[in-house]
Enzyme design. Sequence first.
Site, PDB file in Angstrom:
ATOM      1  N   GLY A 156       0.816  -1.210   0.000  1.00 13.71           N
ATOM      2  CA  GLY A 156       0.000   0.000   0.000  1.00 13.71           C
ATOM      3  C   GLY A 156       0.845   1.253   0.000  1.00 13.71           C
ATOM      4  O   GLY A 156       1.958   1.288  -0.536  1.00 13.71           O
ATOM      5  N   CYS A 157       0.335   2.283   0.663  1.00 17.85           N
ATOM      6  CA  CYS A 157       0.866   3.632   0.485  1.00 17.85           C
ATOM      7  C   CYS A 157       2.241   3.877   1.100  1.00 17.85           C
ATOM      8  O   CYS A 157       2.852   4.900   0.816  1.00 17.85           O
ATOM      9  CB  CYS A 157      -0.130   4.652   1.036  1.00 17.85           C
ATOM     10  SG  CYS A 157      -1.691   4.721   0.124  1.00 17.85           S
ATOM     11  N   TYR A 158       2.734   2.966   1.937  1.00 11.26           N
ATOM     12  CA  TYR A 158       4.090   3.164   2.455  1.00 11.26           C
ATOM     13  C   TYR A 158       5.148   2.459   1.596  1.00 11.26           C
ATOM     14  O   TYR A 158       6.348   2.529   1.869  1.00 11.26           O
ATOM     15  CB  TYR A 158       4.201   2.718   3.918  1.00 11.26           C
ATOM     16  CG  TYR A 158       4.058   1.240   4.191  1.00 11.26           C
ATOM     17  CD1 TYR A 158       5.150   0.385   4.077  1.00 11.26           C
ATOM     18  CD2 TYR A 158       2.845   0.697   4.595  1.00 11.26           C
ATOM     19  CE1 TYR A 158       5.030  -0.975   4.340  1.00 11.26           C
ATOM     20  CE2 TYR A 158       2.715  -0.657   4.868  1.00 11.26           C
ATOM     21  CZ  TYR A 158       3.808  -1.486   4.734  1.00 11.26           C
ATOM     22  OH  TYR A 158       3.691  -2.828   5.000  1.00 11.26           O
ATOM     23  N   PHE A 367       3.196   6.610   4.483  1.00 19.26           N
ATOM     24  CA  PHE A 367       2.213   6.198   5.497  1.00 19.26           C
ATOM     25  C   PHE A 367       1.256   5.194   4.860  1.00 19.26           C
ATOM     26  O   PHE A 367       0.765   5.429   3.764  1.00 19.26           O
ATOM     27  CB  PHE A 367       1.395   7.392   6.002  1.00 19.26           C
ATOM     28  CG  PHE A 367       2.202   8.622   6.301  1.00 19.26           C
ATOM     29  CD1 PHE A 367       3.087   8.645   7.369  1.00 19.26           C
ATOM     30  CD2 PHE A 367       2.078   9.761   5.517  1.00 19.26           C
ATOM     31  CE1 PHE A 367       3.830   9.783   7.652  1.00 19.26           C
ATOM     32  CE2 PHE A 367       2.811  10.900   5.784  1.00 19.26           C
ATOM     33  CZ  PHE A 367       3.694  10.917   6.856  1.00 19.26           C
TER      34      PHE A 367
END
EC number: 2.3.1.206
Length: 385
Positions: A156-158, A367
């Site tokens: 995901g976003c990290y 994050f």
Amino acid sequence: MNHLRAEGPASVLAIGTANPENILLQDEFPDYYFRVTKSEHMTQLKEKFRKICDKSMIRKRNCFLNEEHLKQNPRLVEHEMQTLDARQDMLVVEVPKLGKDACAKAIKEWGQPKSKITHLIFTSASTTDMPGADYHCAKLLGLSPSVKRVMMYQLGCYGGGTVLRIAKDIAENNKGARVLAVCCDIMACLFRGPSESDLELLVGQAIFGDGAAAVIVGAEPDESVGERPIFELVSTGQTILPNSEGTIGGHIREAGLIFDLHKDVPMLISNNIEKCLIEAFTPIGISDWNSIFWITHPGGKAILDKVEEKLHLKSDKFVDSRHVLSEHGNMSSSTVLFVMDELRKRSLEEGKSTTGDGFEWGVLFGFGPGLTVERVVVRSVPIKY
């Protein structure tokens, strides 16, 4: 054994980005979304969605999934229809292709033969398959069959921070290594129709876009053949924020990727980010967060606003993150590498003394699910005009 390891820190030697050609304008998206999902009768929900889009500070996004795809796969617009097979059939092909486009741009900027690439790292939360997107991307690029591959799904976003951390470790522990690290996400995995009982879905539909970014990482740049560092990767770290379980998550179901995003995420990040900074910069002797440059994953406007307020940052510290959010939305793992690319380009255009907006030291933050924070201490290099 030291002769097998590189001397000095790893650096980013090139950056490439890519997006699908199809563009969605944010001010038109509520009408488009409720029309293509055959949900125009849900007038009150549409107005809620319009407000979410208006507050997002996103101007436009790129999206692989277009109306032609939806006509060919009409079940994709249903809220809970069993569509995982149809989604995966598209994504196992398109994720490596878009990743390849970003890689090709990075390799072109690097200026070296692709035969010098020793390692390939690929991350995506959009699809899962065997062999993975790393294999297909390597084949599309024509890389050596012996290139050492690492495939990471569902970060995901990290994930943009993670690929830099792993690329740094590989480059510094394998003399002469040149690591091609790729992030690619296509949000066809989570596109589906609205539901009165699922407001979190609306946030995801309003902010996510499609993109890929690639970097080439290596230690001991060979300037005799034209290699030039853009940023040094000084140190890395990862942490799970306290009391954050369940605030960001994604679950693969028969209806696709079901995304969780809790309203407390901006508060959790802003309340804990200074501890991450202190741990990272105390060894360097830095405690003024306005004296460094910022490469921050723009998960959403509220995250940037809360961190800026909590740390008393100057309004220009997130200018690159806000620009990428405005022009592309949240592209998951690749977004922070888009921000890195924007920072170095803007620094050059504005005549700054370094690739980091004129500052020597900086930080990169990702994050994502967990709630996981990935951070990299970054050192800029002087710009030669």
